[in-house]
Design an enzyme around this catalytic site. Sequence first.
Site, short mmCIF file in Angstrom:
data_model
loop_
_atom_site.label_atom_id
_atom_site.label_comp_id
_atom_site.label_asym_id
_atom_site.label_seq_id
_atom_site.Cartn_x
_atom_site.Cartn_y
_atom_site.Cartn_z
CG ASP A 118 -4.15 -1.34 3.52
OD1 ASP A 118 -4.55 -1.18 2.35
OD2 ASP A 118 -3.39 -0.56 4.09
CG ASP B 163 -1.68 1.24 1.41
OD1 ASP B 163 -2.39 1.60 0.47
OD2 ASP B 163 -1.56 1.88 2.47
#
Length: 627
Positions: free
Chosen positions: A526, A329
């Site tokens: 996430d 990420d």
Amino acid sequence: MDTKQKKVLVRIIIVFCLFVGLFIAEHMGGFAAPGMDAPEYRFFLLGIHLIPYLIIGYDILWKAVRNISHGQVFDENFLMVIATFGAFFVGEYLEAVAVMLFYQTGELFQSYAVGKSRRAISDMMNICPEYANLEADGVLTEVDPDDVEVGSVIVVKPGERVPLDGVVLEGTSLLDTTALTGESVPRNVTVGDEIISGCVNGSGILRVKVTKEFEDSTVAKILELVENAGSKKAKTENFITKFAKYYTPLVTIGAVLLAVLPPLITGESFGVWLEKACIFLVVSCPCALVISVPLGFFGGIGAASKKGVLVKGSNYLEAMSEVSTLVFDKTGTLTKGEFKVAGIYPQGCSEAELSELAAYGEVYSNHPIGEALKEAYGKTIAADRVTDAEEIAGHGIRVKVDGEEVLLGNEKLLRRENITYTTCEQAGTVVYVAREGQFIGSIVIADGIKEGAKDAIDLMRRAGVKAFVMLTGDRRAAAEAVATELGLTEVHAELLPGDKVSRVEELLGKKKGKEKLAFVGDGINDAPVLTRADIGIAMGSMGSDAAIEAADIVLMDDDVKKIATVVEISRKTLTIVKQNIIFALGVKILVLVLGALGMATMWEAVFADVGVSVLAILNAMRVLKMK
């Protein structure tokens, strides 16, 4: 060395002294007793040797009997008892004592090695605070951290461990985060800073407002992770467990056949073949495998914890050795997540007006981008001017400010609303603003790359990771700028939360053989990706609770360089485990064959069992000393 280990050591020393005395007396004829006939003399020798045998082996005898009564017949205790009883039966009294003595010596080595590995992890367990200083009406009371409610104020004195997560209301100090992150450099904290439980307060008194209950605090989550780490076994461990389950009964049956069939076929003495069967049993004990393999993984988890990395199970440690693709990420992982307004570009209004509308639009937002916009405005915001706030997932926000509809978000939001806009090409995260259906400008928010992020990628590339992929909901221009600076191999930008899962699934489909994919993230969105990847790696210091819960590995100080450390530790661990398996099986098979052919003695059998176990344990402990 704990009390139990000390007691075993005392028994070993006593029996070793008795063993040496018996060995000298036996070889110098010291047991010659005139007037004794052969049966009496044999019973006399048996009684003399039973004394050290029972001193050193009474607990093994008890375990064997207890396990048999519970239906657990075939284990190392059973093998040791049968082998030593057989040695007594054929008159090898000294060898019987030696087998039990050296077996217990090997067990002591194992206990010490496990204790050393456990201490590396139990240092984490010492982060658990015993009390909290609760402040009420100016009076401090020591209470159990479990009894402190969110919103309460606690006082942390110098030298005390921070008992709960919170925000500093008053005071300045240095926090020792070694137990959590493995870093020796203290962290400076002052009013307004968030602090996490488990750290040690260094120099000043801190008044802290509690933001999480103890069961949800950082320290509680760490303790839960550590306690559950041993329950998830690696494939290699599971293989050894199954191997030992079938191996031990088979060698026991083999020993019985070795003691019975050759005398019946050849007419030789049963005593000779019974001795060979005892040697066979001693050699066949799978201690070196069932001890050293789990110990190797346990040591690897301990070595990682010393570096500030929590691995939730040996299966994840083993998987890290096969990682070929790392997916990141962007925000908060490769970049700082500290957003600052880098440019305001109005169109049809003033900069001040554009900044004001953006700040009011984000009045209810806790997102870092919203905080950056409010900080840039720098004035008090009257929340009653804002109504009908609506978040549009993956796009932005729709609100009414002074009765006028305001949109703030990415390009997808304006395209969805059919609003004509001017694309901003400046690197960074761009927030487009529209009022009453008309585009009025854009604001660029910059998020700097984390210090050491580029070094981390280089380290991981040297560690053998082949591909580096970044997934982000940010603009393509901003994402590609970060990817170019860090040397990433692939980047996917402007993704909705659900798109990240799809991209990871695509990457998983491209893997070859045993290759593994790891995803590194820190946000709430996430969590699904962390779960879907082969290995999920979360930031433990600044990461969300959902991300930490979903992850398999947690970096306690958010340092992505630690991923390379885990890869190296995992590969070193797997190398050591494989060395132990090959060495142990090789020596045992060799001595088993020699024993069956009558070319190996009981002493050689003892080395093949205990000696190999000790060497394998010492080899497994090397992973704890990794630099």
